[in-house]
Design a protein around this motif. Structure first.
Motif, PDB file in Angstrom:
ATOM      1  N   ARG A 110       0.934   4.163  -2.800  1.00  0.00           N
ATOM      2  CA  ARG A 110       0.628   5.550  -2.451  1.00  0.00           C
ATOM      3  C   ARG A 110       1.793   6.483  -2.783  1.00  0.00           C
ATOM      4  O   ARG A 110       1.597   7.563  -3.360  1.00  0.00           O
ATOM      5  CB  ARG A 110       0.289   5.649  -0.964  1.00  0.00           C
ATOM      6  N   THR A 112      -6.949   1.070   3.042  1.00  0.00           N
ATOM      7  CA  THR A 112      -6.056   1.418   4.144  1.00  0.00           C
ATOM      8  C   THR A 112      -6.618   0.915   5.465  1.00  0.00           C
ATOM      9  O   THR A 112      -5.906   0.311   6.280  1.00  0.00           O
ATOM     10  CB  THR A 112      -5.852   2.942   4.208  1.00  0.00           C
ATOM     11  N   ILE A 130      -5.993   0.157  -7.526  1.00  0.00           N
ATOM     12  CA  ILE A 130      -6.423   0.069  -6.129  1.00  0.00           C
ATOM     13  C   ILE A 130      -7.366  -1.105  -5.858  1.00  0.00           C
ATOM     14  O   ILE A 130      -7.173  -1.832  -4.869  1.00  0.00           O
ATOM     15  CB  ILE A 130      -7.051   1.404  -5.690  1.00  0.00           C
ATOM     16  N   LEU A 151       0.825  -1.201   0.000  1.00  0.00           N
ATOM     17  CA  LEU A 151       0.000   0.000   0.000  1.00  0.00           C
ATOM     18  C   LEU A 151       0.862   1.255   0.000  1.00  0.00           C
ATOM     19  O   LEU A 151       0.606   2.204  -0.758  1.00  0.00           O
ATOM     20  CB  LEU A 151      -0.920  -0.017   1.226  1.00  0.00           C
ATOM     21  N   LEU A 201      -8.069   5.422  -1.506  1.00  0.00           N
ATOM     22  CA  LEU A 201      -7.281   4.493  -0.697  1.00  0.00           C
ATOM     23  C   LEU A 201      -7.846   4.280   0.706  1.00  0.00           C
ATOM     24  O   LEU A 201      -7.379   3.393   1.429  1.00  0.00           O
ATOM     25  CB  LEU A 201      -5.832   4.988  -0.586  1.00  0.00           C
TER      26      LEU A 201
END
Length: 241
Positions: free
Chosen positions: A79, A227, A133, A75, A223
């Motif tokens: 990002r 997350t 994503i 992740l 996200l």
């Protein structure tokens, strides 16, 4: 282990905040109404995507540091790499090969004032977000479904939320380029005959920076669900003996 609920408000999303700011700067009622509509919906989606506050991570035990889960590393890599590319004006190809439009030296002021290349740029990044994503979210959800009872419930809830919210969210996120196009046109009109749009402080440079800021905020918004899911997975594994 006792858990604490962090103070997360319904307007915590940067995208909601930036839409509110854009609405305040808009003169036409229609544009302000669009920003308000987007803000209200994304505010709701933001709140529902933060369902993991019910199982928020407590501080690690003294002398122990939580280990980074592989999904957390993936992740963070997504990002940071996508965020860096979104915020760059450099013309070198990024991993997604999407470049911020730059007026050429031979372009007329009318050509430089055309929003079409910026519209394509925004849509290209939206496609990359939609391609990058959801697979990570699906992998995280599959791993959560193999975890304990709390993670299993979160996985089921995440699947339901994605199915319910995704169509409306996609529709409203798709209107963001239209809002930016109107602001672009207003900035060009306000500049009058100025030809220094890409100079420091020029209208075109400001509009490009604004567009990139909205994209950055949209990335963070997209996200949010994955997350929260990944943080819940990492928390459970760190809490396990």
């Amino acid at each position: 282990m006792a858990r604490q609920q962090p103070g997360i408000g319904f307007s915590s999303s940067g995208l909601v905040r930036i839409l509110s700011r854009l609405a305040l700067a808009e003169a036409p009622d229609r544009a302000a109404s669009l920003a308000e509509q987007l803000g209200q919906w994304l505010d709701l989606a933001d709140a529902t995507s933060l369902y993991t506050v019910l199982h928020a991570q407590a501080g690690p035990a003294a002398g122990q540091g939580p280990q980074r889960h592989p999904l957390q590393q993936e992740l963070e890599q997504l990002r940071s790499s996508m965020g860096a590319a979104l915020g760059s004006e450099a013309q070198e190809p990024n991993p997604w090969r999407i470049r911020l439009p730059q007026p050429g030296p031979q372009e007329s002021p009318e050509q430089a004032a055309d929003f079409t290349p910026y519209h394509r740029y925004y849509l290209a990044w939206q496609r990359e977000m939609e391609n990058s994503i959801p697979p990570l979210r699906a992998r995280a959800r599959a791993q959560a479904a193999r975890g304990g009872p709390v993670l299993q419930r979160l996985a089921a809830l995440d699947a339901s939320l994605e199915q319910i919210l995704a169509p409306r969210e996609r529709q409203l996120l798709g209107t963001l380029p239209l809002l930016l196009a109107r602001r672009f046109a207003q900035a060009r009109e306000a500049a009058g005959t100025a030809l220094d749009g890409m100079q420091p402080g020029g209208w075109l440079r400001r509009s490009s920076a604004e567009l990139q800021a909205v994209l950055q905020a949209e990335l963070e918004f997209r996200l949010l669900p994955v997350t929260g899911l990944i943080e819940a997975i990492a928390e459970e594994e760190n809490d396990s003996p």
